[in-house]
Design an enzyme around this catalytic site. Sequence first.
Site, PDB file in Angstrom:
ATOM      1  CG  ASP A   1      -0.332  -0.396   2.503  1.00 47.62           C
ATOM      2  OD1 ASP A   1       0.876  -0.681   2.527  1.00 47.62           O
ATOM      3  OD2 ASP A   1      -1.040  -0.408   3.524  1.00 47.62           O
TER       4      ASP A   1
ATOM      5  CD  GLU B   1      -5.428   2.472   7.197  1.00 51.33           C
ATOM      6  OE1 GLU B   1      -4.239   2.446   7.587  1.00 51.33           O
ATOM      7  OE2 GLU B   1      -6.376   2.029   7.893  1.00 51.33           O
TER       8      GLU B   1
END
Length: 895
Positions: A305, A417
């Site tokens: 990520d 997130e």
Amino acid sequence: MESRAHYTITCWRQLCVCSICIYTTFQGSPGISMMLRALLLTSLLSWANGQEGLTMLPEEKSKIRDQIVEMFDHAYGSYMKYAYPADELMPLSCRGRVRGLEPNRGDIDDSLGKFSLTLVDTLDTLVVLNKLDEFEDAVRRTLRDVRLDNDVVVSVFETNIRVLGGLLGAHVMADMLRQRGERMQWYRDELLHMAKELGHRLLPAFNTTSGLPYPRVNLRYGVLNPLSRTGTESDTCTACAGTMILEFAALSRLSGEAVFEVHARKALDVLWEKRQRGSDLVGTVINIHNGDWVRRDSGVGAGIDSYYEYLMKAYILLGDNVYLERFNTHYSAIMKYISQPPLLLNVHMHNPTVSVRSWMDSLLAFFPGLQVLRGDLKPAIETHEMLYQVTKQHKFLPEAFTTEFRVHWGQHPLRPEFAESTYYLYKATGDPYYLRVGQSIVEKLNAHARVPCGFAAVQDVRTGTHEDRMDSFFLAEMFKYLYLLFSEKNQLHFDIDEYIFTTEAHLLPVSLSTSQPPCRGNNTEAPTAVEEDLFTYSCPSTQTLFPNNPSFAKTIRDSYKYLTGVGRAFHASPDRGIELPLHDHGMEPVEFLRSMGISLTPLNEAGATETHGAHEGVYRVKLVAEVTQTPEEEVVPLIVQLISPPYLGRMVLTAGPAKFGMDLIKQEHGVKGSIVKTSPYTACGPIENAQELRGHIALALRGDCMFAAKARRLQEAGAIGVIFIDHREGSNSAETPLFQMVGDGGSTADITIPLVFLFSQEGALLTSALEDHSNVDVLMLPKERQLDKADKPLGKMNIKFRLAEEGELEKGEARGPTLKFVLEKGEVVLEEEEYRQQGDSCLTPGGDHVLCSYGQTAASPPSHSPNDPNTDPGSQDSRVPQSPPTDHKPWAPQH
């Protein structure tokens, strides 16, 4: 012409005032399966449809912002009251988590370095929330109490983003306040000096032949020192190696020492060079010595990520075009292979048309925010909406969920997130819908995670049970994004447009891009040709792209609003006409749909009117199908049954199965063996006690690497089976649903030994038994076939004791059954002897009289009977305890 860096910085600033890059070349339509799923899902209008679209008045925003501040005070205050100076708060126990004093949780504990992690990670959050008195006090505490030279092995990645990033962000804030002349006049860059010290303590991790860093480092002894207790690792994740550049480059430019930026750039160069040239994708795990890929699955979630995030943000922060060129190359590959709106699926880097798993992890929730920075707004809206629907269904994002939006892993450690992407989308669109999404996050945290001593992670979103942890990122990130979402620029103590967020939401000034030129030789040689769009290097406004159309985001969202079925009750709907990309040269999709029980009929054959403007290769079809709910895959429970003395089958531990390895259901009698604890316990490095493991069942702790990797190592070491034990403290089979362990995305046909999984409470019983008794035999088998328990009540029994006269037994004058107690070497052995005649004559089951032997009862068969599953031929009589309990624990612990 102005530099590209200037364009990006301008774009970053425009984002903060809701004028953002938008990628207008919308990517291809969703895949067939996704379209059908969306169309087949049941439908009714959502009760919240009107509520979420309402404009939020300033008074309501202010009220929610005050609520967020109160929540932060509760969390931060609980840490300072109950945990400080420990690294983290244990909100259920109301005490601090100190590494070494609490049960080991595996790789999760690698973020703990005895450096007051939560305090350091929270410093710049205090400034964002306008808590300047608390910030000044926290800085003084940090300078007074925090030590960075502890003899602790820590994660290089976590220490960089949390501690080094926290120190740098706090220094930037302290310096800003000092320059204003209002506060911090006593400050003399002490936090920057601490950051530089920590940077030097992390540098030994880069001492590899490739330039990729070791995953762990000892803060005092480095990596290769004999006292370091690390340096044996050979692998690291892509994100672990590729998420150093922001903090290290900022440290170099603030301190004047270039060595940090040089090493971080080198690591990025290696990852770029090792990408798969055909697909321009990278894998998840790489060998730090030779650069070979260890895991070749590629996605945008866990393991990769922040590598992509840091390429984009390094361009914004440092002004180096190389990072943008690399990001654009990777991004084109992501949108070509991984993005299947609204899904983001992992693929094989060498064969990217093949999905390697049918589930997604929650860390990919950051990606819509990154797409906003890129200007690709449509897929950002689509994926974010999908994630929002999952939170509606499960209250929080589960740690992993399937493409059918069912729970794969149920944990939720209060990850930020999703809130991060919500913040970016609101800043990009100004759509109050995202304020309502943020409001739902606030409400769910208060309703389902708040406890008297802070906020507790959710152990399983299906049951709502809590876990005794509150990670530092909850304070560092969650409250920043939520507070900024409901704040106007003039309500902040500084201009947020002048800063960029690290992956841990620490603030670094974009002015660093002009502090020094890029390093020499930092070029992308032979760049892959990437199709550039209008916004690859520029930043148009939403009004230019969508003139007088403030509802453009809603039109994109509406296609996915009921993706998971939440908000819609089942309602039979008439047949609907849809367009599917079924090309005339290949009818495989039609055959595929037929295999699913779906009939397709061209509309013109069904009496429909021809539609003008139909494109070649697209059929107008009628969908005739019944909607049936796919049942959840049944998990067959297994057990680990302790069969050696003193347990004798009385302790039975519920275990979960694996989707690979030996199928215990097909083994009539299960698999039996004695258990041995693996060294290292996680089995993620070379097995140090292979000789001891050979022919035994291995105990291994979950974490650090994949189940399949552990199983392969232990199988090669000679283990006949593996029992994995959960590293999450407090988990148990009574409160947490069983799951099946999955492989690593590749073939697992080479793994042939049986594998089972125990939650931590059951695992603790097993390891405690091993500590109490040096030899513990177990059976691994399906629960339905467990051996009959030996602890059935015997009923009432009256026993009369009579003291024998001296010499009575020796003369053979005993009448009837007698009990003889023998005490030898601290052991208590009960022998039943039937005296029918004179001497020590015992009556066998066959009616013969033989001499009685030690440990054998008159009514029992000889030792090591082949029919006795509780014995092991060639060993001592396993029915006789080898040693008594020494700590007064019951011989058969409850389970």
